[in-house]
Design an enzyme around this catalytic site. Sequence first.
Site, short mmCIF file in Angstrom:
data_model
loop_
_atom_site.label_atom_id
_atom_site.label_comp_id
_atom_site.label_asym_id
_atom_site.label_seq_id
_atom_site.Cartn_x
_atom_site.Cartn_y
_atom_site.Cartn_z
CD GLU A 1 -2.81 1.23 2.41
OE1 GLU A 1 -3.75 0.41 2.26
OE2 GLU A 1 -2.67 1.96 3.41
CB THR B 1 -4.31 5.75 1.21
OG1 THR B 1 -3.34 6.80 1.09
CG2 THR B 1 -3.65 4.50 1.73
CE1 TYR B 2 -9.99 9.82 -3.62
CE2 TYR B 2 -11.84 9.45 -2.15
CZ TYR B 2 -11.32 9.99 -3.31
OH TYR B 2 -12.14 10.68 -4.15
CB ALA C 1 -10.27 12.44 5.51
CG HIS D 1 -7.64 2.99 -0.37
ND1 HIS D 1 -7.27 3.08 0.95
CD2 HIS D 1 -6.95 1.93 -0.87
CE1 HIS D 1 -6.40 2.13 1.24
NE2 HIS D 1 -6.19 1.43 0.15
CG ASP E 1 -9.30 7.44 8.33
OD1 ASP E 1 -9.89 6.50 8.92
OD2 ASP E 1 -8.17 7.34 7.82
CD GLU F 1 -16.67 -6.12 14.40
OE1 GLU F 1 -15.64 -5.62 13.94
OE2 GLU F 1 -16.66 -7.03 15.26
CE LYS G 1 -17.44 -3.80 5.20
NZ LYS G 1 -16.42 -2.93 5.86
CD GLN H 1 -6.34 -0.46 10.23
OE1 GLN H 1 -5.25 -0.60 9.66
NE2 GLN H 1 -7.05 0.64 10.15
#
Length: 307
Positions: A17, A48-49, A51, A77, A109, A168, A175, A186
Amino acid sequence: MHIVDIMREDSPTFSFEFFPPKTPAAAETLYQTIRDLESYMPHFVSVTYGAGGSTRDLTHHLVERIQHTTKLDPIPHVTCVCHNEKEIEDILVRYAKSAIGNILALGGDRPHDIPYDKSRDSFQHAIDLVKFIRRFNESGAHPDPRGFGVGVAGFAEGHPATPNRLIEMDHFKAKVDAGADYIVTQLFFDNRDFFDFRERCALADIHVPIIAGIMPVTSMSGFRRIAELAGGARFPAKLLRALRRCENDPESVRRVGVHFALEQCHDLLDNNVAGIHFYTLNRSDATRVIFDSLGIPRRRNAQAPTV
């Protein structure tokens, strides 16, 4: 390549990543990392992206540059935060035109540097984003008739926003059932958490591949950042003791962190993990040491790096 083909072709998978650079110096560090890691021919790399729009254009540019100037397969992402449906559709169209094969759909996030009202987001949860991408796939706008492969995040230690682990797992199954092809967890430091999560997924009739997220500790400052980034990661006493013994010696800290991550990877591979995803923090040193120590043969001969 579609993630279904990647997972079918070769398992376990290995992936890295990256995050978009914010400065020219950071960009040089990242591109050197890409040069270093391209020869390892990972099955994919994720990007990644930020916030609230902080690095979103940088993400798009980095994804396209990796796609068009390297032999790596980028998975961007895409997050729910601060987005409406038109914006997400535009992003998906852009990636489809660049023949990006897969998306990692995330809640995202909460931004800290801008005012934020979650109720204004078109996508309140990652499941809503997964459903939207599936509808986009059905439109035929992607060059692959199947559309994008869709990945979602899993939380081996439990989702920090949902303390009730039964609820959860109900949310998580919903999902995945909405259209996820794979799961990337994670980061975690105790493999027992991952194995328990994988078993609970099986009990919930979730059978898509679960890729384990690994981040080696390479500095004490990074170690403290990890604790915040991961939303409360659990650090085994064994790791804490080892780090405490050498906390004033940066090189020893790095060696301890790499050794601990290497032991995690060996154990995961011995227990038939579907894949390992390395959170590189845009540096290649630790990942290369781990990768070399695992004795994994290169998938195919890489041409000279083109970045």
